[in-house]
Write an enzyme that holds these catalytic residues in place. Structure first.
Site, PDB file in Angstrom:
ATOM      1  N   CYS A 201      76.841  39.666  17.722  1.00 14.40           N
ATOM      2  CA  CYS A 201      75.542  40.337  17.582  1.00 14.40           C
ATOM      3  C   CYS A 201      74.926  40.151  16.203  1.00 14.40           C
ATOM      4  O   CYS A 201      73.775  40.486  15.983  1.00 14.40           O
ATOM      5  CB  CYS A 201      75.699  41.834  17.845  1.00 14.40           C
ATOM      6  SG  CYS A 201      76.732  42.677  16.625  1.00 14.40           S
ATOM      7  N   GLY A 202      75.698  39.614  15.269  1.00 18.93           N
ATOM      8  CA  GLY A 202      75.156  39.375  13.938  1.00 18.93           C
ATOM      9  C   GLY A 202      75.770  40.221  12.846  1.00 18.93           C
ATOM     10  O   GLY A 202      75.636  39.896  11.661  1.00 18.93           O
TER      11      GLY A 202
END
Length: 205
Positions: A201-202
């Protein structure tokens, strides 16, 4: 404390919490989780159970998007922001709250439950790393554990876990990014199924 356990209360996060408890380090550890405002009801239930089970009290810190609630978030950005601008959605719901937590708590090091056997970008995960963005240390103590090791540990110690795992979900994020996966797929195959080549998701990139 200047170190935290960052967790989404996945199976390895629960196992790691248990280790911290056994070492009598709970009172010295901030437990930080990010509420993306789009979590499953079962995940909220698990967070409440884990807080009670491990007696986390004020040591559990929950960070949310600055909008504070899903209703406010959708008023500001609409209900389908993740379809319009996935990077912005992830920044607002996950990355910014994580950075804010690390900065506000003065974190120098954080502990995660990530494992190489989860695949994707985690396949070559080191035991200890330095984040190139902010020079904070990350420790990944379960880096060589297999999925079977985690579940064996959870069952042995009768630890709480997300009820969705009994319904075909092997890796659980928020309702936007999570789907069921086959037992023959990689562990994180159910994450971002609609986005080719994406499994993170980062927060950790």
């Amino acid at each position: 404390p200047t170190w935290v356990q960052m967790t989404s209360f996945g199976p390895q996060g629960i196992a790691l919490l248990h280790h911290i408890q056994k070492l009598d380090l709970i009172r010295h550890t901030r437990i930080v989780t990010v509420d993306t405002l789009h979590l499953f009801p079962e995940t909220y239930d698990l967070i409440a159970k884990a807080k009670d089970f491990f007696k986390l009290g004020d040591n559990l810190k929950v960070y949310k998007s600055l909008e504070g609630s899903r209703e406010n978030f959708e008023k500001a950005y609409g209900s389908k922001l993740w379809k319009v601008d996935l990077q912005l959605f992830e920044f607002l719901t996950k990355i910014e709250p994580t950075r804010r937590a690390l900065n506000e708590l003065g974190v120098l090091a954080w502990v995660t439950g990530r494992r190489r056997s989860q695949g994707g970008e985690r396949s070559h995960l080191p035991l200890v790393e330095v984040d190139q963005n902010d020079n904070r240390v990350k420790v990944n103590p379960f880096v060589v554990w297999e999925r079977e090791d985690v579940w064996k540990y959870i069952k042995k110690h009768n630890l709480p876990y997300n009820a969705l795992h009994d319904r075909g979900y092997t890796s659980i994020g928020d309702t936007i990014s999570t789907d069921k996966s086959s037992e023959f797929d990689s562990e994180r195959a159910g994450r971002w199924k609609s986005v080719a080549g994406k499994s993170e998701c980062g927060i950790h990139l």
